[in-house]
Design an enzyme around this catalytic site. Sequence first.
Site, short mmCIF file in Angstrom:
data_model
loop_
_atom_site.label_atom_id
_atom_site.label_comp_id
_atom_site.label_asym_id
_atom_site.label_seq_id
_atom_site.Cartn_x
_atom_site.Cartn_y
_atom_site.Cartn_z
N LYS A 104 0.86 -1.47 -0.06
CA LYS A 104 0.12 -0.12 -0.06
C LYS A 104 0.83 1.32 0.21
O LYS A 104 0.53 2.32 -0.28
CB LYS A 104 -0.92 0.08 1.15
CG LYS A 104 -1.98 -1.05 1.02
CD LYS A 104 -3.33 -0.76 1.83
CE LYS A 104 -4.32 -1.76 1.40
NZ LYS A 104 -5.61 -1.60 2.04
N LYS B 22 -8.23 -8.30 -10.13
CA LYS B 22 -9.23 -8.18 -8.90
C LYS B 22 -10.13 -6.79 -9.09
O LYS B 22 -9.46 -5.74 -9.20
CB LYS B 22 -8.41 -8.18 -7.68
CG LYS B 22 -9.68 -8.41 -6.57
CD LYS B 22 -8.77 -8.53 -5.11
CE LYS B 22 -8.47 -7.31 -4.66
NZ LYS B 22 -9.43 -6.82 -3.49
N LYS C 81 -12.07 -0.73 -5.45
CA LYS C 81 -12.75 0.49 -5.83
C LYS C 81 -11.63 1.44 -6.36
O LYS C 81 -12.04 2.64 -6.94
CB LYS C 81 -12.99 1.06 -4.16
CG LYS C 81 -11.66 1.16 -3.33
CD LYS C 81 -12.06 1.55 -2.15
CE LYS C 81 -10.81 1.24 -0.97
NZ LYS C 81 -11.42 0.19 0.01
P1 ADP Z 1 -11.12 -2.81 -2.50
O1 ADP Z 1 -10.00 -3.98 -2.85
O2 ADP Z 1 -11.89 -2.33 -3.63
O3 ADP Z 1 -10.28 -1.88 -2.02
P2 ADP Z 1 -11.46 -3.44 0.30
O4 ADP Z 1 -9.93 -4.04 0.11
O5 ADP Z 1 -11.93 -2.53 1.10
O6 ADP Z 1 -11.92 -3.48 -1.25
O7 ADP Z 1 -12.09 -5.03 0.61
C1 ADP Z 1 -13.34 -5.19 1.54
C2 ADP Z 1 -13.59 -6.64 1.41
O8 ADP Z 1 -14.19 -7.09 0.20
C3 ADP Z 1 -12.48 -7.62 1.72
O9 ADP Z 1 -12.87 -8.78 2.51
C4 ADP Z 1 -11.92 -8.21 0.40
O10 ADP Z 1 -11.53 -9.47 0.75
C5 ADP Z 1 -13.42 -8.19 -0.32
N1 ADP Z 1 -13.02 -7.98 -1.67
C6 ADP Z 1 -12.63 -6.65 -2.41
N2 ADP Z 1 -12.64 -6.94 -3.54
C7 ADP Z 1 -12.89 -8.16 -3.79
C8 ADP Z 1 -12.95 -8.94 -5.20
N3 ADP Z 1 -12.77 -8.23 -6.41
N4 ADP Z 1 -13.29 -10.08 -4.98
C9 ADP Z 1 -13.63 -10.78 -3.79
N5 ADP Z 1 -13.66 -10.00 -2.77
C10 ADP Z 1 -13.27 -8.71 -2.79
NA NA Z 2 -8.21 -4.75 -1.12
#
Ligand code: ADP
Ligand code: NA
Length: 328
Positions: free
Chosen positions: A114, A197, A200
Amino acid sequence: TARPRVLSGIQPTADSFHVGNYLGALRQWVDLQATHETFYTVVDLHAITVEQDPALLRRRTRVAAAQLLALGIEPERSTLFVQSQVPAHNQLGWVMECLTGFGEAGRMTQFKDKSAKGGADRSSVGLFTYPILQAADILAYAADVVPVGEDQRQHLELTRNLAQRFNSRYGATLTVPEPYILKATAKIYDLTEPTVKMSKSSPGGALDLLADVKASVKRIKSAVTDAEREIRFDETNKPGVSNLLTLLSVFTGRDVPQLELDYQGKGYGDLKGDLANAFAAFVEPLQQQVTGYLDDPAELDRILAVGGARAREVADGTLATVYDRIGF
Ligand code: ADP
Ligand code: NA
């Protein structure tokens, strides 16, 4: 007999959750209410490890809570709260920082990921220590299990180590949490780049729950596929089509092998059209409910105040014992 306790949190750092969040986390949060004593928190303290605009953070925190309620987190069954409303997280966090080795914290790979763009020197100390605060989040509620995806495994291991370290130094006090391995830990991929993946920070290819439905339908219909015609699940050779099948499975409740049979002899246009319809049918009522919560700020405040009070009661109890053991 008491149900096992679960704690999980999500950051209020986007205008909407996306379908990856829903599949990878929030769907399980809803299901766990049937079998566990559930504590769910919007982790605004974690959000400020990187700079946030105050008005936007406040708004996103409320929108996050409204989405959780609309998705089926029931305040009568779950303790739903905002992390900053529970000071014990920070108080226990300090204790945990004092138990964590500097090198141990430095081995957390997510900080390296990060902070990669700006470099460690430009990152906040909060971003560096955030896994320790996360450990305090979990330990404050004596959570028996924590739902974890791959990216959080190392942090849960740190949490377990810190709990065990505290217990061996001060006597059995903290519950050592177990990972709760999510069923069907399928990942959702970006619609425009289906080997990456969905997140956001993938603006063009994410499916946000609160996005304009017509715009989402457009994204689905222009999702990247491949030059073949066959609808089958093959993540290596057909990542785009496989991703669409996973999504359709989420929103129809039909499993992927069944969908492969259903779509024999049909084209990608059929698959996309059906997914667009299924997605719209899911998010339209959801969006109405979210709007309902946001249009009644007093009720949303009330729900979060009740959750906050219940969370403080539990976390303060843990903190009191911890302080006592330490010699405070
Ligand atoms: P982002 O990846 O959009 O920043 P977060 O890290 O805030 O999202 O993720 C919050 C939750 O959603 C976590 O438990 C993460 O494992 C799940 N998650 C995020 N993106 C995905 C994805 N593309 N597929 C499956 N689970 C996801
Ligand atoms: Na994430």
